[in-house]
Write a protein that holds these residues in place. Structure first.
Motif: not given
Length: 301
Positions: A54, A64, A77, A79, A91-92, A95, A99, A105, A107, A280
């Motif tokens: 990350r 990611y 992506y 959120h 949203c991690s 994601c 990934a 990905v 974000a 999420t």
């Protein structure tokens, strides 16, 4: 699935969504005090999953990557959060899970309403998509292998940026988790059945609509369902994953059917028993796992 979702619904603090709706409406009137508190409560960095790297590539873009450090396919992506709260950290987990399956990905922390108008939000999000296309080769990708996706408000913005982009710069595909396709209250149907107590209350959704649309709810870049048939025919392939018990269910399904009638490649799947937020917010692990696999199977060969 219903059992997981019922437990999740019961875990939502009483009055939480009413307080969020009140905070959004106060922000529309110029007082962001409570909304900023909500934003801060959702901006908590999650532990890094094994097999994923990350890094912030811009102050508003987090990349990611799978353990290999390369990926052919890229997903930008976006959120959810009624366009008014949420961000990269909200949203991690999703994601990172995507990934880890071999997809790059990105974000994106798009500007939030109401302090930013809808056209600005869409334009800035489109710029983030173009950045991904221009830089995808850095992790083994290519401009033509960049897709865009998001949940709820993020799904709405995914459609908007695809509609706004020139035909030769549109994303490869759209990944749409229970998206908002028009920024006004429906009458009856899923809106009436699930308008309170199912993860997204109608009052909160209406407050988000007010903050984002600001009186322009029929603008196609705010409500993609208001786009003309000719505009919609230019959309890339769309894939919808819906929550069965969600106020947005009917509008998403109707929009999918409209796309099919126009010849746009579109698929629609429903997670039985699931409610809004499964991408999420923790609490619906079966639906979350399906969301991850839905992304991976749609983006990788």
């Amino acid at each position: 699935m219903n059992r997981e979702s019922d437990i999740f619904i019961a875990s939502i603090p009483p009055g939480q969504q009413a307080r969020q709706a009140h905070a959004v409406r106060a922000a529309i009137q110029g007082d962001r005090t409570e909304l900023d508190k909500i934003r801060a409560s959702r901006d908590i960095e999650k532990p890094l999953l094994s097999g994923v790297s990350r890094r912030m590539v811009r102050e508003d873009l987090c990349l990611y990557l799978p353990e290999s450090g390369t990926a052919r396919e890229t997903l930008v992506y976006l959120h959810g959060g009624c366009w008014t709260f949420g961000g990269i950290n909200s949203c991690s987990t999703f994601c990172m899970a995507v990934a880890r399956k071999g997809v790059a990905v990105l974000a994106y922390a798009y500007p939030l309403a109401p302090e930013n108008d809808a056209r600005t939000i869409v334009a800035r999000t489109g710029e983030a998509m173009r950045w991904a296309m221009e830089h995808a080769s850095e992790w083994g990708g290519a401009p033509e292998a960049v897709s865009v996706g998001g949940d709820s408000a993020g799904g709405n913005l995914s459609l908007a940026v695809a509609l706004a982009a020139p035909c030769d710069r549109r994303p490869k595909s759209l990944l749409l988790y229970y998206p908002v396709v028009h920024a006004w209250a429906d009458e009856g149907g899923s809106w009436a059945r699930y308008g309170k107590g199912f993860g997204l209350d109608a009052d909160l959704m209406e407050a988000g609509n007010e903050a984002f649309a600001n009186g322009n709810s029929h603008d196609p870049l705010i409500s993609p369902d208001c786009a003309s048939d000719d505009e919609l025919k230019n959309l890339p392939p769309c894939r919808f994953l819906a929550a069965e018990r969600d106020i947005l269910f009917d509008q998403g399904l109707a929009f999918h059917r409209r796309l099919l009638s126009l010849g746009v490649p579109s698929t629609h799947e429903t997670v039985a028993g699931a409610t809004h937020l499964f991408v999420t917010v923790p609490g619906q692990p079966t639906a979350f796992a399906r969301a991850v696999q839905f992304a991976v199977t749609g983006l990788t060969p």
